[in-house]
Design a protein around this motif. Structure first.
Motif, PDB file in Angstrom:
ATOM      1  N   TRP A  67       0.835  -0.976   0.111  1.00 37.64           N
ATOM      2  CA  TRP A  67      -0.088  -0.133  -0.087  1.00 37.64           C
ATOM      3  C   TRP A  67       0.769   1.228  -0.268  1.00 37.64           C
ATOM      4  CZ3 TRP A  67      -4.964   1.457  -0.459  1.00 37.64           C
ATOM      5  CH2 TRP A  67      -5.181   2.899  -0.192  1.00 37.64           C
ATOM      6  N   GLN A  68       1.766   1.177   0.986  1.00 39.72           N
ATOM      7  CA  GLN A  68       2.797   2.696   1.087  1.00 39.72           C
ATOM      8  C   GLN A  68       3.406   2.678  -0.202  1.00 39.72           C
ATOM      9  OE1 GLN A  68       3.872   3.388   5.317  1.00 39.72           O
ATOM     10  NE2 GLN A  68       3.621   1.190   5.360  1.00 39.72           N
ATOM     11  N   MET A  69       4.268   1.852  -0.748  1.00 33.94           N
ATOM     12  CA  MET A  69       5.005   1.997  -1.805  1.00 33.94           C
ATOM     13  C   MET A  69       4.841   1.758  -3.179  1.00 33.94           C
ATOM     14  SD  MET A  69       8.281  -0.465  -0.071  1.00 33.94           S
ATOM     15  CE  MET A  69       8.974  -0.135   1.651  1.00 33.94           C
ATOM     16  N   VAL A  70       3.741   1.077  -3.109  1.00 36.68           N
ATOM     17  CA  VAL A  70       3.032   1.044  -4.580  1.00 36.68           C
ATOM     18  C   VAL A  70       1.502   1.450  -4.854  1.00 36.68           C
ATOM     19  CG1 VAL A  70       2.693  -0.759  -6.492  1.00 36.68           C
ATOM     20  CG2 VAL A  70       4.620  -0.962  -4.916  1.00 36.68           C
ATOM     21  N   PHE A  71       0.718   1.107  -3.946  1.00 33.25           N
ATOM     22  CA  PHE A  71      -0.693   1.132  -4.510  1.00 33.25           C
ATOM     23  C   PHE A  71      -1.371   2.368  -4.199  1.00 33.25           C
ATOM     24  CE2 PHE A  71      -5.282   0.109  -3.816  1.00 33.25           C
ATOM     25  CZ  PHE A  71      -5.514  -0.252  -5.325  1.00 33.25           C
ATOM     26  N   GLU A  72      -0.972   3.179  -2.996  1.00 33.53           N
ATOM     27  CA  GLU A  72      -1.349   4.443  -2.482  1.00 33.53           C
ATOM     28  C   GLU A  72      -1.493   5.515  -3.415  1.00 33.53           C
ATOM     29  OE1 GLU A  72      -1.390   7.026   1.735  1.00 33.53           O
ATOM     30  OE2 GLU A  72       0.529   6.076   0.887  1.00 33.53           O
ATOM     31  N   GLU A  73      -0.566   5.626  -4.292  1.00 33.54           N
ATOM     32  CA  GLU A  73      -0.362   6.426  -5.475  1.00 33.54           C
ATOM     33  C   GLU A  73      -1.451   6.018  -6.578  1.00 33.54           C
ATOM     34  OE1 GLU A  73       2.651   8.352  -8.673  1.00 33.54           O
ATOM     35  OE2 GLU A  73       3.208   6.619  -7.412  1.00 33.54           O
ATOM     36  N   ASN A  74      -1.708   4.867  -6.696  1.00 34.00           N
ATOM     37  CA  ASN A  74      -2.558   4.503  -7.669  1.00 34.00           C
ATOM     38  C   ASN A  74      -3.808   4.751  -7.116  1.00 34.00           C
ATOM     39  OD1 ASN A  74      -2.302   2.553 -10.124  1.00 34.00           O
ATOM     40  ND2 ASN A  74      -3.926   1.544  -8.728  1.00 34.00           N
ATOM     41  N   TRP A  75      -4.172   4.526  -5.832  1.00 33.46           N
ATOM     42  CA  TRP A  75      -5.476   4.792  -5.189  1.00 33.46           C
ATOM     43  C   TRP A  75      -5.883   6.068  -5.493  1.00 33.46           C
ATOM     44  CZ3 TRP A  75      -9.953   2.691  -4.015  1.00 33.46           C
ATOM     45  CH2 TRP A  75     -10.769   3.295  -3.166  1.00 33.46           C
ATOM     46  N   GLU A  76      -4.941   6.944  -5.251  1.00 28.58           N
ATOM     47  CA  GLU A  76      -5.316   8.345  -5.472  1.00 28.58           C
ATOM     48  C   GLU A  76      -5.856   8.639  -6.967  1.00 28.58           C
ATOM     49  OE1 GLU A  76      -2.064  10.231  -4.130  1.00 28.58           O
ATOM     50  OE2 GLU A  76      -2.488  10.238  -1.880  1.00 28.58           O
ATOM     51  N   ILE A  77      -5.254   8.027  -7.665  1.00 27.52           N
ATOM     52  CA  ILE A  77      -5.457   8.200  -9.151  1.00 27.52           C
ATOM     53  C   ILE A  77      -6.945   7.650  -9.595  1.00 27.52           C
ATOM     54  CG2 ILE A  77      -5.080   7.575 -11.693  1.00 27.52           C
ATOM     55  CD1 ILE A  77      -1.832   7.566 -10.633  1.00 27.52           C
ATOM     56  N   ILE A  78      -7.155   6.487  -9.125  1.00 29.30           N
ATOM     57  CA  ILE A  78      -8.434   5.826  -9.132  1.00 29.30           C
ATOM     58  C   ILE A  78      -9.831   6.300  -8.262  1.00 29.30           C
ATOM     59  CG2 ILE A  78      -7.397   3.912 -10.448  1.00 29.30           C
ATOM     60  CD1 ILE A  78      -8.384   2.348  -7.982  1.00 29.30           C
ATOM     61  N   ALA A  79      -9.369   6.750  -7.329  1.00 27.24           N
ATOM     62  CA  ALA A  79     -10.423   7.295  -6.388  1.00 27.24           C
ATOM     63  C   ALA A  79     -11.361   8.270  -7.077  1.00 27.24           C
ATOM     64  CB  ALA A  79      -9.733   7.959  -5.211  1.00 27.24           C
ATOM     65  N   PRO A  80     -11.172   9.090  -7.663  1.00 27.31           N
ATOM     66  CA  PRO A  80     -12.056  10.112  -8.335  1.00 27.31           C
ATOM     67  C   PRO A  80     -13.269   9.154  -9.341  1.00 27.31           C
ATOM     68  CG  PRO A  80     -10.103  10.891  -8.569  1.00 27.31           C
ATOM     69  CD  PRO A  80      -9.754   9.754  -8.243  1.00 27.31           C
ATOM     70  N   GLN A  81     -12.657   7.829  -9.613  1.00 24.86           N
ATOM     71  CA  GLN A  81     -13.697   7.137 -10.634  1.00 24.86           C
ATOM     72  C   GLN A  81     -14.739   6.803  -9.699  1.00 24.86           C
ATOM     73  OE1 GLN A  81     -12.195   4.786 -13.887  1.00 24.86           O
ATOM     74  NE2 GLN A  81     -10.092   5.709 -13.529  1.00 24.86           N
ATOM     75  N   PHE A  82     -14.584   6.333  -8.425  1.00 30.56           N
ATOM     76  CA  PHE A  82     -15.484   5.970  -7.460  1.00 30.56           C
ATOM     77  C   PHE A  82     -16.361   7.116  -7.091  1.00 30.56           C
ATOM     78  CE2 PHE A  82     -12.155   2.602  -6.897  1.00 30.56           C
ATOM     79  CZ  PHE A  82     -12.885   1.673  -6.679  1.00 30.56           C
ATOM     80  N   VAL A  83     -15.609   8.131  -7.147  1.00 31.08           N
ATOM     81  CA  VAL A  83     -16.577   9.284  -6.960  1.00 31.08           C
ATOM     82  C   VAL A  83     -17.696   9.671  -7.815  1.00 31.08           C
ATOM     83  CG1 VAL A  83     -16.909  11.970  -6.595  1.00 31.08           C
ATOM     84  CG2 VAL A  83     -15.043  10.666  -5.330  1.00 31.08           C
ATOM     85  N   LYS A  84     -17.379   9.307  -9.316  1.00 28.73           N
ATOM     86  CA  LYS A  84     -18.063   9.379 -10.363  1.00 28.73           C
ATOM     87  C   LYS A  84     -19.261   8.207 -10.315  1.00 28.73           C
ATOM     88  CE  LYS A  84     -14.994  11.627 -13.440  1.00 28.73           C
ATOM     89  NZ  LYS A  84     -14.162  11.641 -14.608  1.00 28.73           N
ATOM     90  N   GLU A  85     -18.832   7.350  -9.957  1.00 26.50           N
ATOM     91  CA  GLU A  85     -19.969   5.989  -9.662  1.00 26.50           C
ATOM     92  C   GLU A  85     -20.752   6.303  -8.672  1.00 26.50           C
ATOM     93  OE1 GLU A  85     -21.284   2.389 -11.019  1.00 26.50           O
ATOM     94  OE2 GLU A  85     -20.108   3.809 -12.044  1.00 26.50           O
TER      95      GLU A  85
END
Length: 240
Positions: free
Chosen positions: A146-164
């Motif tokens: 999460w800290q080294m790889v996925f957290e940055e990725n989550w910040e990128i895809i999180a707006p798509q969850f907002v749209k959904e």
């Protein structure tokens, strides 16, 4: 058949809601990375992340734990149970406090399927010898990923969850809009006007649920999964 009663004089949002679990998305992303051939839309992403594993020195741990994710997602990540597990500290505490026997139970189906096509992996030998040790390595890997790889990725895809979430909000304004939205997920949804019940076929005996909770997932890449757990029906589905 699963049935969900819809209110007559109150908002449909009282009967239909949604939830998001970052921890489940993390696990679903690992399931994607564990595939010899990931879904087409994730091929480039998978290549980049596996290269990143090398640079952040997680490749050795990933190779060790990969058999736990190749053929499924351990149900300890189930979004029904992990929807409130958000920040990295929450995630680490969740797995640290997860009983070891529960951890072993949740990964056993994945290891059983692995053994159908591969030799015994080291992680299984270690589970048999010292399951607490494996759970510790697993917890540390998830936290590090999460800290080294996925957290940055989550910040990128999180707006798509907002749209959904916005699509769901407008869909539950009335029954026609709700049905139109649900049919994009599964055409098997139907509305019984006489009983004011939302219905969906199920392999299990008839179940009456109080609410339908939607779990949109970016990395889940299988057919929609509707199940009754507790008093509610839970629908996990993919969106992009």
């Amino acid at each position: 058949m699963i049935t969900i009663p819809l209110p007559g004089n109150s908002p449909l949002s009282n009967a239909i809601s949604y939830s998001v679990s970052p921890l489940y998305e993390l696990a679903a992303s690992l399931h994607t990375l564990a595939q010899p051939t990931p879904p087409e839309r994730f091929i480039s992403w998978s290549e980049d992340k596996l290269e990143q594993f090398e640079s952040v020195r997680l490749k050795r741990e990933w190779d060790y734990l990969l058999p736990l994710f190749r053929y499924g997602i351990p149900d300890s990540f189930d979004p029904v149970h992990t929807k409130g597990v958000m920040a990295v500290d929450d995630q680490y505490e969740y797995f640290v406090t997860l009983p070891t026997e529960e951890f072993v139970r949740s990964v056993s189906p994945m290891l059983d399927r692995w053994l159908e096509q591969h030799s015994i992996p080291q992680v299984l030998l270690d589970i048999r010898e010292d399951s607490d040790y494996v759970k510790g390595r697993f917890s540390l890997f998830v936290s590090s990923y999460w800290q080294m790889v996925f957290e940055e990725n989550w910040e990128i895809i999180a707006p798509q969850f907002v749209k959904e979430a916005e699509r769901i909000y407008y869909a539950v304004q009335d029954i026609p809009a709700m049905l139109a939205y649900l049919h994009t997920i599964s055409p098997a949804f139907a509305f019984d006007e006489a009983a004011r019940h939302l219905t969906h076929p199920s392999d299990e005996p008839n179940h009456d649920a109080q609410q339908l909770i939607l779990y949109p997932s970016y990395y889940y890449a299988q057919e929609p999964c509707l199940r009754k757990m507790g008093s509610n029906a839970h629908l996990l589905y993919s969106f992009s």
